[in-house]
Design a protein around this motif. Structure first.
Motif, PDB file in Angstrom:
ATOM      1  N   GLU A 123      57.167  45.633  68.943  1.00  0.00           N
ATOM      2  CA  GLU A 123      57.447  47.204  68.532  1.00  0.00           C
ATOM      3  C   GLU A 123      56.259  47.962  68.452  1.00  0.00           C
ATOM      4  O   GLU A 123      56.160  48.812  69.111  1.00  0.00           O
ATOM      5  CB  GLU A 123      58.435  47.084  67.511  1.00  0.00           C
ATOM      6  CG  GLU A 123      59.804  47.811  68.062  1.00  0.00           C
ATOM      7  CD  GLU A 123      60.849  47.733  66.968  1.00  0.00           C
ATOM      8  OE1 GLU A 123      60.574  48.611  65.960  1.00  0.00           O
ATOM      9  OE2 GLU A 123      61.824  46.948  66.912  1.00  0.00           O
ATOM     10  N   LYS A 124      55.353  47.476  67.476  1.00  0.00           N
ATOM     11  CA  LYS A 124      54.235  48.285  67.007  1.00  0.00           C
ATOM     12  C   LYS A 124      53.333  48.545  68.565  1.00  0.00           C
ATOM     13  O   LYS A 124      53.119  49.717  68.812  1.00  0.00           O
ATOM     14  CB  LYS A 124      53.520  47.713  66.118  1.00  0.00           C
ATOM     15  CG  LYS A 124      53.945  47.976  64.769  1.00  0.00           C
ATOM     16  CD  LYS A 124      53.503  49.263  64.395  1.00  0.00           C
ATOM     17  CE  LYS A 124      54.328  49.713  63.306  1.00  0.00           C
ATOM     18  NZ  LYS A 124      55.836  49.944  63.922  1.00  0.00           N
ATOM     19  N   HIS A 131      63.844  52.312  66.491  1.00  0.00           N
ATOM     20  CA  HIS A 131      63.122  51.138  65.650  1.00  0.00           C
ATOM     21  C   HIS A 131      64.320  49.943  65.563  1.00  0.00           C
ATOM     22  O   HIS A 131      65.449  50.325  65.197  1.00  0.00           O
ATOM     23  CB  HIS A 131      62.834  51.706  64.377  1.00  0.00           C
ATOM     24  CG  HIS A 131      62.290  50.501  63.437  1.00  0.00           C
ATOM     25  ND1 HIS A 131      61.255  49.847  63.673  1.00  0.00           N
ATOM     26  CD2 HIS A 131      62.855  50.266  62.423  1.00  0.00           C
ATOM     27  CE1 HIS A 131      61.124  48.631  62.829  1.00  0.00           C
ATOM     28  NE2 HIS A 131      61.965  48.958  61.917  1.00  0.00           N
ATOM     29  N   SER A 134      59.757  56.168  69.280  1.00  0.00           N
ATOM     30  CA  SER A 134      59.319  54.903  68.756  1.00  0.00           C
ATOM     31  C   SER A 134      59.841  55.070  67.085  1.00  0.00           C
ATOM     32  O   SER A 134      60.313  53.878  66.587  1.00  0.00           O
ATOM     33  CB  SER A 134      57.859  54.970  68.541  1.00  0.00           C
ATOM     34  OG  SER A 134      57.410  55.936  67.531  1.00  0.00           O
ATOM     35  N   SER A 136      55.141  50.767  70.985  1.00  0.00           N
ATOM     36  CA  SER A 136      54.987  52.333  70.748  1.00  0.00           C
ATOM     37  C   SER A 136      53.794  53.127  70.732  1.00  0.00           C
ATOM     38  O   SER A 136      53.823  53.995  71.123  1.00  0.00           O
ATOM     39  CB  SER A 136      55.736  52.504  69.196  1.00  0.00           C
ATOM     40  OG  SER A 136      55.186  51.600  68.371  1.00  0.00           O
ATOM     41  N   VAL A 137      52.977  52.227  70.050  1.00  0.00           N
ATOM     42  CA  VAL A 137      51.400  52.853  70.065  1.00  0.00           C
ATOM     43  C   VAL A 137      51.035  53.059  71.600  1.00  0.00           C
ATOM     44  O   VAL A 137      50.558  54.112  72.047  1.00  0.00           O
ATOM     45  CB  VAL A 137      50.661  52.097  69.259  1.00  0.00           C
ATOM     46  CG1 VAL A 137      49.162  52.228  69.726  1.00  0.00           C
ATOM     47  CG2 VAL A 137      50.956  52.164  67.751  1.00  0.00           C
ATOM     48  N   LYS A 147      58.394  42.509  65.098  1.00  0.00           N
ATOM     49  CA  LYS A 147      57.763  43.748  64.704  1.00  0.00           C
ATOM     50  C   LYS A 147      56.578  44.221  65.347  1.00  0.00           C
ATOM     51  O   LYS A 147      56.348  45.192  66.094  1.00  0.00           O
ATOM     52  CB  LYS A 147      57.311  43.545  63.068  1.00  0.00           C
ATOM     53  CG  LYS A 147      58.438  43.508  62.139  1.00  0.00           C
ATOM     54  CD  LYS A 147      59.007  45.149  61.923  1.00  0.00           C
ATOM     55  CE  LYS A 147      60.493  45.118  61.431  1.00  0.00           C
ATOM     56  NZ  LYS A 147      61.286  44.533  62.642  1.00  0.00           N
ATOM     57  N   VAL A 148      55.472  43.065  65.639  1.00  0.00           N
ATOM     58  CA  VAL A 148      54.241  43.360  66.305  1.00  0.00           C
ATOM     59  C   VAL A 148      54.535  44.026  67.652  1.00  0.00           C
ATOM     60  O   VAL A 148      53.767  44.812  68.134  1.00  0.00           O
ATOM     61  CB  VAL A 148      53.458  42.116  66.378  1.00  0.00           C
ATOM     62  CG1 VAL A 148      54.140  40.936  67.222  1.00  0.00           C
ATOM     63  CG2 VAL A 148      52.080  42.429  66.678  1.00  0.00           C
TER      64      VAL A 148
END
Lengths: 491, 637, 494
Positions: free
Chosen positions: B40-41, B118, B114, B44-45, B37-38
């Motif tokens: 991906e975050k 997912h 993003s 994307s950011v 998850k992290v």
């Protein structure tokens, strides 16, 4: 008259030396028949002769023995070359003598001095041939040379192949000597004299049909001795049967002799008839290069293969003769070719005599996988093979280069091209040897043959010297080139 | 860092390098942390922020540059002492507008992606290619030399190759990517030849010098010939990249890639490169007008051809793909009629509403769990209200319903087509307009109205996706204001802005011009509304199958163009390749070589047979040898 | 330090290295040889700033043969490339070759020695000696450590090249003898011949047939179209390191010979034969690409791609334009890098799976991610994608040759279709290996890049992008050299 004779014989010492040494050995046989002493005597004698003839070169050409022979740069150079070849052959023959694993040769050890005597007398024949400026002494020299070699071929009397080769060489040799004699007879008939200069005078005025017939016979005689193609059929069987050092001796000494004689004749009294005999000679040379190489492709026995390779090298020598007109100073390519070729052939045949096992024919297939077992020996063998093939950077290429350069200089362009095509075909069978030795996985017979236990120092010395010449000859040609130029007084 | 060019070079350098830097970063993070998850975050950011920075840099330059500026970074290839090609940016109205569109729409699509991507394992890899694509697109837009444009040109081709075959485990995705790259390469071949021709004539490949030399006039006929070759090359390059008639086959297959890719690359930015190039090199085209005629014809023909296929497509993304080809046809029609500003205006509006439609379709697919076939949709307007309303605006815009942006830009092109008095182009343009509104209506009705024919229940997409849809809907609604025609009281801001770079015939302001433009606007909006209502009645209660008559099989299989290309070109090339390999190499050359070898072996066998071992035969041969010599002497006497 | 004896060191070091490596026993031989190769690479790097160095020592005065060494941009970068590729391929074959190690390493050093000597020599005859001597080490490398059909392949390789070069020998001797006939004294140093033949060029006929004899030999080495069938066999059967050097260095000797000897000495003849030679290059390009596309053996595919790439280089040369020549030389270096890397990548798979059949692999992108990224980069460099090294070379060739006065621009258009054909077979290769699903369970055990592989591939990939984005360090010296050569070529041909 007597001191004239004494003076001439002093001048011709290197040539008469051969005969002197031979007679000394014969006397030794009578008083102390131990082979070892005669062997040492012959080696010392040859070394003495070589050093003597290298030291004092007679620079001024003087006719000797009432005009039948001349001592000039050519004669001394080729005689010296003959001496070196003879010495190397004797050194290669020594281990052949006492290899104990087959009693057949034990018997021949006692006759070893005979081998030396025949060798020396054929050498004497070469000396006479090199210095002959008279048809009779030419014939005499040629015959002494050949007869000496007939006996050497048959030296292993108890072995069928050796006697067979001697017999064949004798029969065919005699046949072509007849042709040679015919030539001399017709030339004598046409010109009324046997001395080269007199013949030259008569030929200058015009070449009668009888003379041209004589020239053709002469040409055929030389072609036979150099083993050009239509006359080459004896070479394979003779080279195969004869003892290997003798094959080396035969392949080199005969060519040296013929070159020495032909040089004097072609650029002597045959000069006016140049346009007549030149196309035949060129045709003979080219055909022997091409056919020699093509025939070698499918040869199974190594010695037969090398016989055909020597035929193609003979072709190159013929071309060398063609371009070696003394005024143009192009004698050097021919001399270099014959020297390096002799060195390589002696080296190869010495190595084969070391590797081979006389019981059966040494076929090319036996070489399979030799690289894995006897790596160093096969490396040297590869060096010789690459040298003979004329692949740079070894000496074999350099000598071919000089011959081709002389050919192009005298605008024999197409001849050079065909010669090159011949050596392309030649490269195929040389490569096959390399491939069998290093690249095949199976194990050939040669790898298992036990090497003779004794040190065979003399043979190793011969192989080492010749290998060095082949290796460095390409990159540093000045090693032998200056010596040849000095010897032929071309410098 | 005081004088303006220093700041500009820093700003524009940042605009271009941020995506490149991002590309390397996301690849490393993607590889390093897999898809927790992290990671991906972060990615994307990070990606969206990098794109935002790049957008603001371009915006800053857009606001601070009056006329055109040129910023050089370092020398790239030096041909000879006189001419060299540098890494340098040409900041003039044309490139800045396209730059704004690229970075603006790009940022929105990054945000959307993003959400859309997912949970996909290749998350990092996806954003790498997307950022790399934006870098190449910026190089294409801003480079001051044709070689720089070519670098961007093939760079975008490469990124579209990677992105189309993003889910490479399926064979056909990889094939689609390969097909796209190769067809683009055929177009690039034309571009390369054009560059050679121009270098041969002008000795330089920098665009400003090139255009100056052309406008300086007095060109010899030989130079004109080479410029004609260059124009042909550029047209081929443009048709390759912007998917026009001969080389359009790759765009429908490019739908194999994820939907944000289709939105960004195959709708808004990459496919417009052809239009940008033809506008940029307009002075060259003005020298030989017959090529412009050909361009216009290609554009018109492609428009109607693609529209006719779009009607029969059942995959929602395929419909949009053919619609893009058709709209691009419109743009090339405008460029062909020497109306580059109209083309550019349509390019901008098309970027907005086509991106909206693609992203809308993406959220529909996302909602229906990767269901792309419209026959299994229907009646989801209640489940996905936001998507429904935004897509409706998109559909109305493209159909040309006033006052939306689509109507304004298409009307301008129709206006130029009408005044060009070429009846076949007018026929193409108006039928395409009708067909466009019909198939968009069909898409609209089949997906959102009638009863639900799908398997899974639809659900609305997350906010990150719908927010982007709303922004794009607003944009495609008001974009018309950009170039509102003066006749109707607008200020035609885009016209003034681009007039410095490209030349276009100015419209008169007389009374009857006003009335004729009003009449024209009426017709075009009528055509749009008619298409939509026809679609409404045809598909309101759509059951299942349609167009079953055999005649329709040609349209359903896209006029069998792909099969013809495959049969005529691909199979033949394979056969030639095999023939060359086995025939020329195997049989002729190797045959000759092995032949020589076997001939010499046979000859050597025959020579060996001579060695009989019998001495008499040897003697015989010696004698024969001598006889030959004698015969030779006799014949030569 | 950078004076003539630097040249001596450059020439003699590999020979000494060969001897040292040949006589080291035990398994230390691979480390000894790799360190020697590394030292030699550093020595080669030292000469980076050199413009031109001469070294002449008399070899055999009566016939004017001289040990002429001559270092300039053209020979320097090829030496650098050969040193670099030898170092990499020796380092690569550490884990791969196990039997007869000393001989293996010695032969590679011998190969490098002969290549460097051939590149450096200024004397025509001396050039010819090492031009032929190069074949011997390669013959043994392919023959001993090669694949199942190695005997046929290596025999064909040797005889084909040997035959061609012997024809060149006749032409070479003719040039050298004509000089003697003209000036009366022997000299085979290339520069004296060049000045002589510019002052009073040969008659057109002799110039043509001599040029033909040169062209045949260089065409076989390049390989130009009709003489190329030895390349696929030699590459397929050679060990990985062997085919890297064969493709990376030996093929370039042909084009180097064209640029250094054939065209400058006989410009009129080159102009006369420009059209047929361009035709052969274009056929080679298209044939190479199409046939490569149909191959199932990966190495054969890359071998045919080399035929196509070098067809492009020869086109650049035969069109005789300055920019074209810069591009051709650059493309020689690029081809060395990208095809060398491709062979190493194929070798990486072959030495684990022992099969070169393209269908044995599939979907490796999931199993070997790092491998497929590097393969993609190298594949795109060999397809001349802008931003990679291949593009710079191709661009210069296409743009330069377009203005050729010697042949029509149609050839350039036909040749540039290679961009499309190249993309077809290279993407076909990448897709068959990396994309799609993996059907063969054996592929699961393949290991991805470890430290050893990264040490090889990082410099290669770096070079691809360095030359792609900043080619000036390589292009500058080459440009001056081409200008100097073209100043000797008559005006109407340029």
């Amino acid at each position: 008259m007597f001191e004239q004779l004494m003076q001439d014989s002093l001048l011709a010492l290197p040539i008469l030396g051969w005969a002197g040494l031979g007679i000394l050995l014969v006397c030794l046989q009578i008083f102390c028949p131990r082979p070892k002493i005669s062997l040492i005597a012959s080696v010392i004698g040859l070394v003495a002769l070589i050093s003597y003839s290298t030291v004092n070169f007679v620079s001024v050409p003087t006719a000797i023995f009432f005009g039948t022979a001349v001592i000039d740069a050519n004669a001394q150079f080729f005689n010296l070359l003959g001496l070196i070849i003879a010495l190397f052959t004797v050194l290669t023959m020594i281990p052949g003598m006492n290899n104990e694993h087959s009693k057949v040769f034990r018997l021949s050890y006692e006759q070893f001095p005979e081998f030396l005597i025949c060798l020396l007398f054929s050498g004497f024949g070469l000396g006479v041939l090199a210095s002959a400026i008279d048809l009779t002494s030419l014939f005499l020299g040629l015959e002494t040379l050949s007869i000496g070699i007939y006996c050497l071929c048959g030296f292993y009397r108890t072995e069928i192949r050796s006697t067979e080769s001697a017999f064949k060489y004798l029969m065919i040799g005699a046949f072509s000597t007849a042709i040679f004699l015919y030539g001399i007879a017709f030339i004598y008939g046409a010109s009324g004299a046997t001395h080269y200069s007199v013949i030259l005078e008569t030929f200058k005025t015009g070449v009668s049909p009888l003379a041209s017939l004589g020239i053709l016979f002469l040409l055929a005689g030389f072609a036979f001795k150099l083993a050009f193609v239509p006359f080459h059929l004896y070479t394979a069987d003779v080279y195969e049967g004869a003892p290997t050092p003798v094959t080396g001796f035969m392949a080199t000494i005969v060519k040296v002799g013929v070159i020495a004689a032909a040089l004097r004749i072609f650029w002597g009294f045959l000069q006016p008839a140049f346009h007549f005999w030149e196309p035949f000679w060129v045709a003979l040379c080219l055909v022997s290069i091409l056919v020699g190489n093509i025939a070698a492709l499918q040869q199974r026995s190594i010695k037969k293969l090398l016989a055909f390779s020597s035929i193609s090298h003979g072709g190159f020598l013929g071309l060398g003769l063609l371009v070696a007109n003394p005024e143009g100073g192009n004698l050097f390519p021919l001399a270099a070719y014959i020297t390096i070729y002799s060195a390589m052939s002696l080296g190869v045949f010495a190595l084969i005599s070391h590797l081979e096992n006389r019981e059966h024919i040494f076929s090319v297939e036996d070489l399979r996988g030799l690289g894995n077992k006897k790596f160093f020996l096969s490396l040297i063998f590869a060096l010789f093979v690459l040298g003979l093939a004329g692949i740079p950077p070894f000496a074999g290429f350099m000598i071919k280069f000089w011959i081709l350069q002389a050919l192009v200089q005298q605008n024999y362009m197409t001849v050079a091209l065909i010669a090159v095509v011949g050596s392309i075909i030649g490269a195929a069978y040389y490569l096959r040897i390399l491939m069998l030795m290093f690249m095949s996985t199976e194990e050939g017979a040669a790898a298992q043959w036990p090497l003779s236990k004794d040190r065979a120092l003399s043979l190793r010395f011969v192989v080492a010297v010749t290998a060095l010449i082949t290796l460095l000859g390409g990159i540093r040609p000045s090693l032998y080139a200056d010596w040849i130029l000095h010897a032929l007084a071309l410098k | 860092m005081d004088n303006p060019t220093e700041i500009l070079s820093f700003v524009m350098g940042a605009a271009a390098l941020m995506p490149l830097l991002g590309a390397c970063l996301w690849f490393w993070i993607g590889k390093k942390f897999g898809n927790e998850k992290v990671a991906e975050k972060i990615v994307s950011v990070g990606a969206v922020s990098f794109m935002a920075v790049s957008f603001f840099c371009v915006l800053y330059t857009f606001l601070n540059v009056e006329g055109s500026a040129r910023v050089t970074f370092f020398e790239w290839i030096r041909f000879n002492s006189k001419s060299a090609v540098n890494f340098a940016f040409l900041l003039d109205p044309l490139s800045l507008t396209l730059g704004l569109v690229v970075t603006g729409i790009g940022t929105l699509i990054h945000l959307y992606a993003s959400g859309y991507m997912h949970g996909d394992p290749g998350f990092g890899r996806f954003f790498t290619y997307l950022n790399l694509f934006v870098f190449s697109m910026l190089m294409l837009t801003f480079s001051d030399s044709l070689v720089g444009v070519f670098l961007g040109w093939e760079g975008v081709g490469l990124c579209s190759y990677f992105l189309i075959s993003f889910w490479f485990s399926e064979e056909e995705n990889a094939n689609a990517g390969k097909k796209a790259f190769i067809v683009n390469r055929i177009g690039d071949l034309g571009f390369l030849i054009a560059m050679c021709a121009l270098f041969k004539v002008f000795g330089t490949l920098n665009i400003p010098e090139l255009l100056a030399a052309v406008q300086a006039g007095s060109l010899t006929p030989d130079q004109l010939f080479w410029i004609k070759i260059a124009c042909f090359g550029l047209v081929l390059g443009a048709t390759g990249k912007s998917a026009q008639i001969p080389l359009y086959v790759w765009l429908p297959d490019a739908m194999a890639g994820p939907t944000p890719v289709s939105a960004l690359i195959h709708a808004a930015t990459m496919v417009t490169a052809g239009v940008y190039l033809t506008c940029r090199m307009q002075p060259l085209f003005l020298l030989n007008l017959e090529i412009l005629e050909i361009l216009a014809f290609i554009g018109g023909l492609t428009a109607i051809f693609a529209a006719s296929i779009a009607i029969f497509q059942n995959d929602i993304k395929k419909v949009l793909a053919y619609s893009t080809i058709s709209q691009l046809g419109f743009m090339f029609l405008a460029v062909g009629l020497i109306a580059p500003v109209a083309a550019f205006f349509h390019l901008i509006t098309h970027a907005c509403f086509k991106a909206l439609l693609f992203l809308g379709a993406g959220s529909v697919i996302h909602g229906l769990h990767h269901e792309q076939d419209m026959r299994h949709m229907g009646g989801i307007r209640k489940k996905m209200p936001l998507t429904f309303w935004t897509v409706t605006i998109g559909v109305f815009a493209i159909a040309g319903i006033p006052p939306l942006s689509g109507f304004v830009s298409k009307d301008e092109i129709l206006h130029f087509t009408w005044h060009s008095h070429r009846w076949w182009l007018i026929m193409f343009a108006f039928t395409t307009a009708f067909l466009t509104s019909f198939y968009m209506g069909r898409l609209w009705v089949m997906t959102f109205f009638g009863k639900f024919r799908g398997h899974h229940e639809a659900h609305e997409s997350p906010v990150s996706m719908t927010a982007v849809l709303i922004v794009l809907a607003i944009l495609s609604a008001i974009a018309g204001a950009l170039n509102w025609p003066e006749l109707w009281g607008g200020s035609e801001r885009l016209n003034e802005y681009l007039r410095a770079v490209v030349s276009q015939a100015a419209g008169e302001h007389t009374e009857e011009a006003f009335y004729s433009s009003l009449k024209l606007a009426g017709i075009s909006s009528l055509v749009g509304i008619a298409g939509l209502t026809l679609a409404w009645f045809r598909y309101r209660n759509f059951a299942g199958e349609e167009f079953k008559a055999p005649i329709f099989r040609i349209f359903k299989n896209k006029y069998y163009i792909d099969e013809i290309y495959d049969f005529a070109v691909v199979q033949n090339l394979k056969r030639i390749g095999y023939a060359l390999w086995k025939g020329v190499d195997g049989f002729v050359i190797d045959g000759f070589l092995n032949g020589c070898a076997s001939v010499s072996t046979k000859a050597s066998l025959r020579f060996r047979r001579l060695q009989t071992g019998m001495t008499q035969q040897y003697a015989l041969w010696v004698w024969i040898g001598f006889l030959l010599l004698l015969f030779g002497a006799w014949s030569l006497r | 330090m950078l004076n003539e004896n630097y040249l001596l060191v450059l020439v003699l070091f590999p020979f000494i290295a060969t001897l040292i490596v040949a006589f080291t026993r035990g398994n230390a031989v691979s480390w000894v040889s790799i360190s020697l190769a590394a030292i030699y690479f550093v020595i080669a790097l030292l000469g980076f700033s050199v413009k031109e160095l001469h070294y002449t020592a008399v070899w055999y005065a009566p016939l004017g043969l001289s040990y002429g060494f001559y270092l300039d941009a053209y020979s320097y970068f090829l030496i650098l490339l050969s040193a670099f590729l030898t170092l990499i391929s020796l380092y690569y074959s550490r884990g791969v070759i196990h039997e007869k190690l000393a001989a293996y390493h010695a032969l590679f050093h011998a190969l490098q020695a002969t290549v460097v000597a051939c590149l450096l020599c200024d004397d025509l005859v001396f050039f010819y000696v090492f031009w032929e001597a190069m074949l011997i080490p390669m013959y043994f490398i392919i023959g001993i450590w090669g694949g199942p059909r190695r005997i046929y392949a290596t025999m064909k390789f040797f005889l084909f090249t040997f035959a061609g070069s012997l024809l060149m020998l006749i032409g070479l001797i003719a040039t050298y003898v004509m000089y003697y006939k003209g000036t009366g004294q022997w000299s085979s140093s290339f520069h004296s011949l060049l000045e002589y033949y510019q002052a009073h060029p040969l008659s057109v006929e002799t110039q043509r047939w001599i040029f033909l004899s040169f062209i045949i030999s260089f065409a076989i080495k390049v390989p130009l179209f009709p003489f190329h069938t030895w390349l696929p066999d030699a590459h397929v059967e050679a060990p990985t390191a062997g085919s890297v050097i064969l493709a990376g260095v030996l093929l370039k000797m042909g084009t180097y010979g064209l640029m250094r000897f054939a065209v400058p000495l006989f410009p009129e003849a080159a102009a006369h034969y420009a059209m047929p030679l361009c035709l052969l290059s274009v056929i080679g390009i298209i044939l190479g690409a199409l046939v490569a596309w149909r191959q199932t053996d990966i190495k054969k595919l890359i071998a045919y791609s080399s035929v196509s790439h070098l067809g492009f280089v020869t086109l650049g040369i035969f069109m005789m334009t300055e920019i074209g020549w810069n591009g051709a030389y650059l493309q020689m270096i690029n081809h060395g890098i990208s095809t060398g890397a491709l062979f190493l990548l194929v070798g990486f798979l072959y030495d684990q799976r022992h099969t070169r059949d393209i269908s044995a692999y599939g979907g490796l992108a999931k199993i070997l991610p790092a491998y497929s990224v590097v393969l993609a980069i190298i594949a795109f460099s060999s397809v001349a994608l802008p931003g990679t090294n291949g593009f710079i070379g191709e661009l210069l060739i296409v743009i330069g040759s377009f203005q050729s006065k010697v042949a029509s621009w149609g050839w350039v258009v036909a040749a540039s279709t290679a961009a499309v054909l190249g993309a077809i077979y290279m993407l076909h290769l990448v897709q068959k290996i990396c994309y799609g699903k993996n059907q063969d369970p054996q592929n699961e055990q393949l290991y991805d890049f470890r430290f050893r592989e990264w040490v090889i591939y990082i410099p290669l990939v770096a070079l691809v992008f360095i030359i792609g984005f900043y080619p000036e360090w390589l292009l500058g010296p080459v440009r001056e050299k081409t200008m100097q050569i073209f100043s000797t070529i008559p005006q109407h041909l340029r």
